[in-house]
Design a protein around this motif. Sequence first.
Motif, PDB file in Angstrom:
ATOM      1  N   GLU A   1      -3.229  -0.583  -6.446  1.00  9.97           N
ATOM      2  CA  GLU A   1      -3.979  -1.494  -5.132  1.00  9.97           C
ATOM      3  C   GLU A   1      -5.486  -1.526  -5.755  1.00  9.97           C
ATOM      4  O   GLU A   1      -5.870  -2.880  -5.585  1.00  9.97           O
ATOM      5  CB  GLU A   1      -3.895  -0.499  -4.321  1.00  9.97           C
TER       6      GLU A   1
ATOM      7  N   ASP B   1      -0.077   3.547  -4.909  1.00  8.65           N
ATOM      8  CA  ASP B   1      -1.249   3.542  -3.930  1.00  8.65           C
ATOM      9  C   ASP B   1      -1.965   4.598  -3.967  1.00  8.65           C
ATOM     10  O   ASP B   1      -1.607   5.824  -3.718  1.00  8.65           O
ATOM     11  CB  ASP B   1      -0.571   3.159  -2.679  1.00  8.65           C
TER      12      ASP B   1
ATOM     13  N   ILE C   1      -4.449   5.647  -2.278  1.00  8.87           N
ATOM     14  CA  ILE C   1      -4.629   6.339  -0.874  1.00  8.87           C
ATOM     15  C   ILE C   1      -3.855   5.276   0.037  1.00  8.87           C
ATOM     16  O   ILE C   1      -4.477   4.235   0.082  1.00  8.87           O
ATOM     17  CB  ILE C   1      -6.020   6.303  -0.239  1.00  8.87           C
ATOM     18  N   ASP C   2      -2.633   5.426   0.538  1.00  8.67           N
ATOM     19  CA  ASP C   2      -1.843   4.775   1.209  1.00  8.67           C
ATOM     20  C   ASP C   2      -2.469   5.259   2.868  1.00  8.67           C
ATOM     21  O   ASP C   2      -1.914   6.490   2.971  1.00  8.67           O
ATOM     22  CB  ASP C   2      -0.294   4.882   1.121  1.00  8.67           C
ATOM     23  N   GLY C   3      -2.821   4.349   3.538  1.00  9.58           N
ATOM     24  CA  GLY C   3      -3.538   4.814   4.738  1.00  9.58           C
ATOM     25  C   GLY C   3      -4.749   4.809   4.726  1.00  9.58           C
ATOM     26  O   GLY C   3      -5.252   6.177   5.172  1.00  9.58           O
TER      27      GLY C   3
ATOM     28  N   TRP D   1       2.965  -1.411  -3.814  1.00 13.56           N
ATOM     29  CA  TRP D   1       2.694   0.211  -3.969  1.00 13.56           C
ATOM     30  C   TRP D   1       2.731   0.770  -2.505  1.00 13.56           C
ATOM     31  O   TRP D   1       2.830   1.862  -2.267  1.00 13.56           O
ATOM     32  CB  TRP D   1       1.235   0.196  -4.652  1.00 13.56           C
ATOM     33  N   ASP D   2       2.867  -0.135  -1.342  1.00  8.10           N
ATOM     34  CA  ASP D   2       3.154   0.140  -0.170  1.00  8.10           C
ATOM     35  C   ASP D   2       4.393   0.766   0.012  1.00  8.10           C
ATOM     36  O   ASP D   2       4.816   1.329   1.384  1.00  8.10           O
ATOM     37  CB  ASP D   2       2.624  -0.726   0.891  1.00  8.10           C
TER      38      ASP D   2
HETATM   39 MG    MG Z   1      -1.389   1.213   1.083  1.00  8.22          MG
END
Ligand code: MG
Length: 334
Positions: free
Chosen positions: A73, A128, A130-132, A274-275
Amino acid sequence: MSKDPSYDIERREAIAAVLQACRLCGSVQATHLSGGVIGKEDGSPVTVADYGAQALVSAHLATRFPNDPLVSEEDAHLLRQPQNARVKEVVMRHVADLHPRLDEEQMLEAIDRGKASGGSSGRFWTLDPIDGTKGFLRGDQYAVALALVEEGEVVLGVLGCPNLRFDPLNPRGPKGSLFVAVRGEGSAMRIMDGAEETKIQVSTLDDPSEALFCESVESSHSSHEESAEVAQILGTEKPPLRIDGQCKYGLLARGDVSLYLRFPTRKSYRETLWDHAAGCIIVQEAGGRVTDLQGRPLDFSSGRQLERNRGILASNGRLHDTVLDAVQRVWREP
Ligand code: MG
Ligand code: AMP
């Protein structure tokens, strides 16, 4: 390092990289983040921990699998700007705690390795860090998500969810759940700091009115109105579980929820690799099904984004077709 067709080496190294990134994120989240956040050009936030986690995972993969590109990302262009020198320093400090041999330029290069374009041939990793991020900033849930894609297919996924209770029925139990799946080998979960893995399976629920579904906390990422309409058609009275990042896929894979709905809020938005890559294989290998809102399988071969898909429907499999029918009645392309 030679490639192992069973993915044992990749699995081990991916887990090690994700654990290291989770450690960095945990220590950043424990300190206060003021001054550690930059607004990106698209308006979304990026934190010291996004950069630090990406640097650590990227540097780890670059040493073990130097020929594998990374689709990730973040990139370091904002960090290289003079006005963000302070943030860069803080990133460097956190990275150095866990990877003392990386100097500043190597750290920036590690972050920039994530610019690969993906595609349908060869293999690449997708991350990712940090997803979120919004959940992370709230002190809430987030995930570090890493997957390996080969010839357009996800073959390995690791999801670190540092704030997710291992046992949902024991709110005082250990925090931190790590999910892992290899194509054809099923999905497993472990306590983040533990070594013992447990196989996981999606729920066996086949009555849609009993289904608990999850969705994004952010109504700008997924339309809450449309998912509520689907819930109404299905006759489910349970309120949705709103949780950030790919923790949703983890909850589905271990049977805590039976559905994950993601309704696009913007016509031009395309979901990113990546999500979804890590979460997708973890749910599939736990016996679930993941498609877009028209029932098409997710296509990870079309670059950095899922160009050929719109929205997400992930389920325990048994409920999929019924929910897909309800989605068709509700879904309005924004
Ligand atoms: Mg994400
Ligand atoms: P979630 O916590 O499920 O909302 O997922 C977080 C991810 O949503 C972030 O990593 C972003 O990449 C992604 N995202 C950002 N903007 C949008 C949008 N407009 N629609 C869908 N997803 C988005």
